[in-house]
Design a protein around this motif. Structure first.
Motif, PDB file in Angstrom:
ATOM      1  N   GLU A 144      50.198  36.242  18.330  1.00 54.40           N
ATOM      2  CA  GLU A 144      50.400  36.893  17.024  1.00 54.40           C
ATOM      3  C   GLU A 144      51.790  37.513  16.920  1.00 54.40           C
ATOM      4  OE1 GLU A 144      45.660  37.938  16.533  1.00 54.40           O
ATOM      5  OE2 GLU A 144      47.084  39.569  16.946  1.00 54.40           O
ATOM      6  N   GLU A 145      52.209  38.164  18.011  1.00 59.88           N
ATOM      7  CA  GLU A 145      53.522  38.830  17.994  1.00 59.88           C
ATOM      8  C   GLU A 145      54.668  37.807  17.911  1.00 59.88           C
ATOM      9  OE1 GLU A 145      54.037  42.219  17.767  1.00 59.88           O
ATOM     10  OE2 GLU A 145      51.848  42.196  17.470  1.00 59.88           O
ATOM     11  N   ILE A 146      54.499  36.691  18.625  1.00 59.57           N
ATOM     12  CA  ILE A 146      55.567  35.669  18.582  1.00 59.57           C
ATOM     13  C   ILE A 146      55.659  35.092  17.168  1.00 59.57           C
ATOM     14  CG2 ILE A 146      56.430  33.482  19.520  1.00 59.57           C
ATOM     15  CD1 ILE A 146      54.714  34.050  22.048  1.00 59.57           C
ATOM     16  N   ARG A 147      54.487  34.885  16.569  1.00 57.50           N
ATOM     17  CA  ARG A 147      54.467  34.315  15.215  1.00 57.50           C
ATOM     18  C   ARG A 147      55.087  35.288  14.208  1.00 57.50           C
ATOM     19  NH1 ARG A 147      55.234  30.208  13.685  1.00 57.50           N
ATOM     20  NH2 ARG A 147      53.832  30.155  11.899  1.00 57.50           N
ATOM     21  N   LYS A 148      54.889  36.604  14.443  1.00 57.90           N
ATOM     22  CA  LYS A 148      55.498  37.591  13.536  1.00 57.90           C
ATOM     23  C   LYS A 148      57.019  37.457  13.558  1.00 57.90           C
ATOM     24  CE  LYS A 148      51.959  41.143  13.907  1.00 57.90           C
ATOM     25  NZ  LYS A 148      51.628  42.365  14.671  1.00 57.90           N
ATOM     26  N   LEU A 149      57.559  37.009  14.701  1.00 59.77           N
ATOM     27  CA  LEU A 149      59.011  36.808  14.805  1.00 59.77           C
ATOM     28  C   LEU A 149      59.430  35.465  14.216  1.00 59.77           C
ATOM     29  CD1 LEU A 149      59.499  38.158  18.448  1.00 59.77           C
ATOM     30  CD2 LEU A 149      60.321  39.247  16.351  1.00 59.77           C
ATOM     31  N   GLY A 150      58.462  34.748  13.681  1.00 56.78           N
ATOM     32  CA  GLY A 150      58.768  33.493  12.993  1.00 56.78           C
ATOM     33  C   GLY A 150      59.072  32.323  13.915  1.00 56.78           C
ATOM     34  N   ARG A 151      58.671  32.428  15.181  1.00 55.02           N
ATOM     35  CA  ARG A 151      58.968  31.326  16.108  1.00 55.02           C
ATOM     36  C   ARG A 151      57.818  30.335  16.158  1.00 55.02           C
ATOM     37  NH1 ARG A 151      63.563  33.633  18.352  1.00 55.02           N
ATOM     38  NH2 ARG A 151      64.013  35.160  16.725  1.00 55.02           N
ATOM     39  N   HIS A 152      58.214  29.112  16.406  1.00 54.63           N
ATOM     40  CA  HIS A 152      57.257  28.022  16.535  1.00 54.63           C
ATOM     41  C   HIS A 152      56.571  28.155  17.903  1.00 54.63           C
ATOM     42  CE1 HIS A 152      56.892  23.413  17.196  1.00 54.63           C
ATOM     43  NE2 HIS A 152      55.764  23.925  16.766  1.00 54.63           N
ATOM     44  N   VAL A 153      55.240  28.103  17.909  1.00 54.33           N
ATOM     45  CA  VAL A 153      54.512  28.269  19.178  1.00 54.33           C
ATOM     46  C   VAL A 153      53.746  27.002  19.522  1.00 54.33           C
ATOM     47  CG1 VAL A 153      52.690  29.553  20.390  1.00 54.33           C
ATOM     48  CG2 VAL A 153      54.211  30.755  18.820  1.00 54.33           C
ATOM     49  N   MET A 154      53.858  26.563  20.755  1.00 52.31           N
ATOM     50  CA  MET A 154      52.961  25.518  21.223  1.00 52.31           C
ATOM     51  C   MET A 154      52.220  26.029  22.440  1.00 52.31           C
ATOM     52  SD  MET A 154      55.369  22.617  22.890  1.00 52.31           S
ATOM     53  CE  MET A 154      56.722  22.464  21.781  1.00 52.31           C
ATOM     54  N   VAL A 155      50.968  25.619  22.545  1.00 50.92           N
ATOM     55  CA  VAL A 155      50.176  26.077  23.677  1.00 50.92           C
ATOM     56  C   VAL A 155      49.677  24.866  24.453  1.00 50.92           C
ATOM     57  CG1 VAL A 155      48.046  26.293  22.308  1.00 50.92           C
ATOM     58  CG2 VAL A 155      48.262  27.555  24.427  1.00 50.92           C
ATOM     59  N   ARG A 156      49.823  24.948  25.758  1.00 46.60           N
ATOM     60  CA  ARG A 156      49.309  23.893  26.657  1.00 46.60           C
ATOM     61  C   ARG A 156      47.841  24.222  26.916  1.00 46.60           C
ATOM     62  NH1 ARG A 156      53.486  20.138  27.387  1.00 46.60           N
ATOM     63  NH2 ARG A 156      55.130  21.250  26.313  1.00 46.60           N
ATOM     64  N   CYS A 157      46.988  23.636  26.109  1.00 38.68           N
ATOM     65  CA  CYS A 157      45.556  23.944  26.169  1.00 38.68           C
ATOM     66  C   CYS A 157      44.854  22.838  26.959  1.00 38.68           C
ATOM     67  CB  CYS A 157      45.007  24.017  24.744  1.00 38.68           C
ATOM     68  SG  CYS A 157      43.218  24.114  24.692  1.00 38.68           S
ATOM     69  N   ASN A 158      44.097  23.208  27.975  1.00 37.86           N
ATOM     70  CA  ASN A 158      43.469  22.177  28.809  1.00 37.86           C
ATOM     71  C   ASN A 158      42.180  21.622  28.190  1.00 37.86           C
ATOM     72  OD1 ASN A 158      41.358  23.928  29.373  1.00 37.86           O
ATOM     73  ND2 ASN A 158      42.003  24.361  31.454  1.00 37.86           N
ATOM     74  N   LEU A 159      41.876  21.992  26.956  1.00 37.45           N
ATOM     75  CA  LEU A 159      40.709  21.529  26.185  1.00 37.45           C
ATOM     76  C   LEU A 159      39.393  22.137  26.665  1.00 37.45           C
ATOM     77  CD1 LEU A 159      41.560  17.733  25.676  1.00 37.45           C
ATOM     78  CD2 LEU A 159      41.818  19.573  24.010  1.00 37.45           C
ATOM     79  N   THR A 160      39.069  21.985  27.957  1.00 32.76           N
ATOM     80  CA  THR A 160      37.743  22.431  28.407  1.00 32.76           C
ATOM     81  C   THR A 160      37.571  23.941  28.249  1.00 32.76           C
ATOM     82  OG1 THR A 160      38.484  22.689  30.687  1.00 32.76           O
ATOM     83  CG2 THR A 160      37.538  20.555  30.082  1.00 32.76           C
ATOM     84  N   ILE A 161      38.671  24.686  28.245  1.00 29.26           N
ATOM     85  CA  ILE A 161      38.563  26.143  28.089  1.00 29.26           C
ATOM     86  C   ILE A 161      37.849  26.498  26.771  1.00 29.26           C
ATOM     87  CG2 ILE A 161      40.862  26.467  27.030  1.00 29.26           C
ATOM     88  CD1 ILE A 161      39.275  28.857  29.585  1.00 29.26           C
ATOM     89  N   ILE A 162      38.051  25.638  25.764  1.00 27.48           N
ATOM     90  CA  ILE A 162      37.471  25.916  24.444  1.00 27.48           C
ATOM     91  C   ILE A 162      35.939  25.952  24.507  1.00 27.48           C
ATOM     92  CG2 ILE A 162      37.211  24.966  22.090  1.00 27.48           C
ATOM     93  CD1 ILE A 162      40.081  23.908  22.326  1.00 27.48           C
ATOM     94  N   VAL A 163      35.383  25.114  25.384  1.00 27.53           N
ATOM     95  CA  VAL A 163      33.912  25.066  25.475  1.00 27.53           C
ATOM     96  C   VAL A 163      33.385  25.712  26.765  1.00 27.53           C
ATOM     97  CG1 VAL A 163      33.658  23.044  23.972  1.00 27.53           C
ATOM     98  CG2 VAL A 163      34.017  22.697  26.408  1.00 27.53           C
ATOM     99  N   ALA A 164      34.293  26.337  27.546  1.00 26.88           N
ATOM    100  CA  ALA A 164      33.891  26.891  28.840  1.00 26.88           C
ATOM    101  C   ALA A 164      33.044  28.146  28.693  1.00 26.88           C
ATOM    102  CB  ALA A 164      35.132  27.199  29.680  1.00 26.88           C
ATOM    103  N   ASN A 165      33.250  28.865  27.597  1.00 29.28           N
ATOM    104  CA  ASN A 165      32.582  30.161  27.431  1.00 29.28           C
ATOM    105  C   ASN A 165      32.576  30.456  25.928  1.00 29.28           C
ATOM    106  OD1 ASN A 165      32.484  33.112  27.111  1.00 29.28           O
ATOM    107  ND2 ASN A 165      32.704  33.170  29.340  1.00 29.28           N
ATOM    108  N   PRO A 166      31.467  31.017  25.401  1.00 35.86           N
ATOM    109  CA  PRO A 166      31.415  31.260  23.946  1.00 35.86           C
ATOM    110  C   PRO A 166      32.608  32.049  23.418  1.00 35.86           C
ATOM    111  CG  PRO A 166      29.271  31.696  24.948  1.00 35.86           C
ATOM    112  CD  PRO A 166      30.215  31.378  26.076  1.00 35.86           C
ATOM    113  N   LYS A 167      33.182  32.923  24.271  1.00 33.31           N
ATOM    114  CA  LYS A 167      34.287  33.747  23.757  1.00 33.31           C
ATOM    115  C   LYS A 167      35.546  32.924  23.436  1.00 33.31           C
ATOM    116  CE  LYS A 167      36.141  35.338  28.183  1.00 33.31           C
ATOM    117  NZ  LYS A 167      36.380  36.414  29.093  1.00 33.31           N
TER     118      LYS A 167
END
Ligand code: SF4
Ligand code: SF4
Lengths: 347, 110
Positions: A118-141
């Motif tokens: 959120e803070e990086i986006r407030k500075l107007g910078r482009h963000v990319m995240v290296r998401c390993n995919l399984t984290i999304i379904v690893a835990n409800p949170k």
């Protein structure tokens, strides 16, 4: 499976890896990386700009992939603090670096990850995240991550070594392919990878073994065709990445007797154009503890950056642009064939 | 143990130009052109090469095109199917010649 560190493996120490890389280079009839750069008139390698700040927010990961250059895993506790993140934000505020590339481990496991984005986006910078995919379904949170990414217009870059379970699971662990498919569908559902959505989902292919990646465009076509027809999944681009001979991949190469052959292949395929386009020429990598490096690979090899300020607190863009880049034999992974970087081919 | 085949020799293929450069250059340039993307994709050509390698039973070619098909994203299943194509043509070519044997049998038998 455990990380090299947790299992007390000699390669858990960067110095042991460097020793092997250098000893092999000295005893085999192979030119060194330095001599190849010299013959291409590229030594010493120097920065060409500063387009990306790649920040490794920690080594903790829900997976323990066999090829991981970070030696990440659930047993790794190194995590970037909010204070160090604040130093990164201060650097962004006083520079014009356009892109922030968040990596790990699984970056989402850092408790301050969302705040940081959120803070990086407030500075107007482009963000990319290296998401390993399984984290999304690893835990409800983590289930709402696709929505969080969408809200903040974050580019998602995700590893998927193959479009079937067999090869993917052999490299990334049992059940990873199935969970990756679930996660990709969730990302597609909020618009990622869908034409016209403006939400970018790029996949990363890397060979599941001791061979090099084939042409990126042809691999992308195959991935697109199979993922769509068999799993109704869409994505934007495929980045074909060469495995760099360090950490767990180095361990695999040595243990399987493939090291020399693999290095021979990389050296034979040295391409000056790929060296010219090496990602270290346009990025700075920040470690979980705030140390600066030329790239994520040098970070894992503890190869210090050659500038007076080596911590994000002491970031000085002018000095950094004057530095020479620290190279060693692992760099052949970036310069073989069509080249390899965090954004795919470079030549 | 010394053997006729040394895997390291594959990397020395280019050295054939030491004894006859002109023909070697022509061959390698032709070879490169054959395997480039064309009406067939480079990937399809690589699978054909893998099958042919098994037909000519060339250890060098099997080594080279196992790597090449893997690099081009072929699955193990696709690679094995390619070898079965080679095997089917080999077996079939033996068997279809048995028609000649049958013809001959009929010709010389009462
Ligand atoms: S490769 Fe990525 S997902 Fe796999 S263990 Fe390493 S950091 Fe985690
Ligand atoms: S390993 Fe790092 S320093 Fe070496 S060429 Fe690749 S990006 Fe540059």
């Amino acid at each position: 499976m455990k990380s090299l560190k947790a299992s007390g493996h000699p390669f858990a120490h960067a110095a042991t890896q460097i020793e092997l890389l250098e000893k092999q280079a000295a005893t085999q009839p192979r030119p060194t990386f330095r001599s190849k750069l010299q013959s291409a008139d590229l030594f010493p390698l120097r920065p060409a700009g500063l387009d990306v700040l790649q920040i490794n927010v920690g080594k903790m990961c829900n997976q323990v992939c066999k090829h991981c250059h970070v030696d990440a895993g659930p047993d790794r506790k190194e995590i970037m603090t909010r204070e160090t993140m604040q130093h990164c934000l201060d650097v962004l505020a006083k520079t014009t670096i356009p892109t922030v590339d968040l990596t790990g481990g699984a970056p989402e496991m850092n408790p301050d990850f969302r705040w940081f984005v959120e803070e990086i986006r407030k500075l107007g910078r482009h963000v990319m995240v290296r998401c390993n995919l399984t984290i999304i379904v690893a835990n409800p949170k983590y289930n709402d991550l696709p929505d969080f990414f969408r809200q903040h217009q974050v580019d998602v870059v995700s590893s998927l070594p193959f479009y079937n379970a067999d090869k993917t699971d052999r490299q990334r662990g049992q059940g990873v392919f199935q969970d990756s498919v679930k996660a990709l569908r969730l990302l597609n559902a909020v618009g990622y990878g869908q034409p016209g959505s403006g939400l970018t989902l790029n996949l990363v292919y890397n060979p599941a073994g001791a061979f090099m990646p084939g042409p990126q465009a042809s691999l992308e076509q195959q991935f697109k065709r199979v993922l769509l027809s068999e799993f109704e999944i869409v994505f934007n681009s495929l980045f074909a990445i060469t495995n760099i001979p360090i950490s767990r991949y180095l361990d695999y190469l040595v243990a399987s007797g493939n090291y020399d052959n693999y290095m021979d292949k990389l050296v034979t395929a040295f391409n000056p154009a790929a060296a010219t386009g090496a990602m270290c020429r346009t990025m700075i990598s920040v470690g979980w503890d705030g140390q600066l490096y030329d790239c994520d690979f040098n970070q894992m090899l503890d190869m210090p950056l050659r500038a007076p300020g080596r911590h994000i607190r002491d970031f000085n863009a002018d000095e950094l642009m004057q530095r020479t880049i620290a190279v060693n034999e692992h760099c052949f992974g970036c310069t073989a064939g069509a080249g390899s970087s965090c954004g795919g081919t470079t030549a | 143990m010394e053997t006729y085949y040394d895997p390291a020799d594959l990397k020395k293929f280019g050295n054939i130009s030491e004894y006859q450069k002109e023909l070697a250059d022509k061959f390698f340039s032709y070879y490169g052109a054959v395997f480039a993307e064309g009406a067939l994709t480079a990937r399809e050509k690589s699978l054909i090469a893998l099958a042919v390698a098994h037909t000519v039973q060339c250890a060098y070619c099997i080594d080279a095109y196992t790597n090449d098909t893997l690099e081009k994203g072929c699955t193990e299943e696709q690679m094995m199917e390619a070898v079965h194509v080679a095997a089917a043509i080999r077996g079939g070519s033996s068997l279809v010649h048995s028609v000649q044997m049958m013809n001959k049998v009929k010709q010389v038998s009462m």
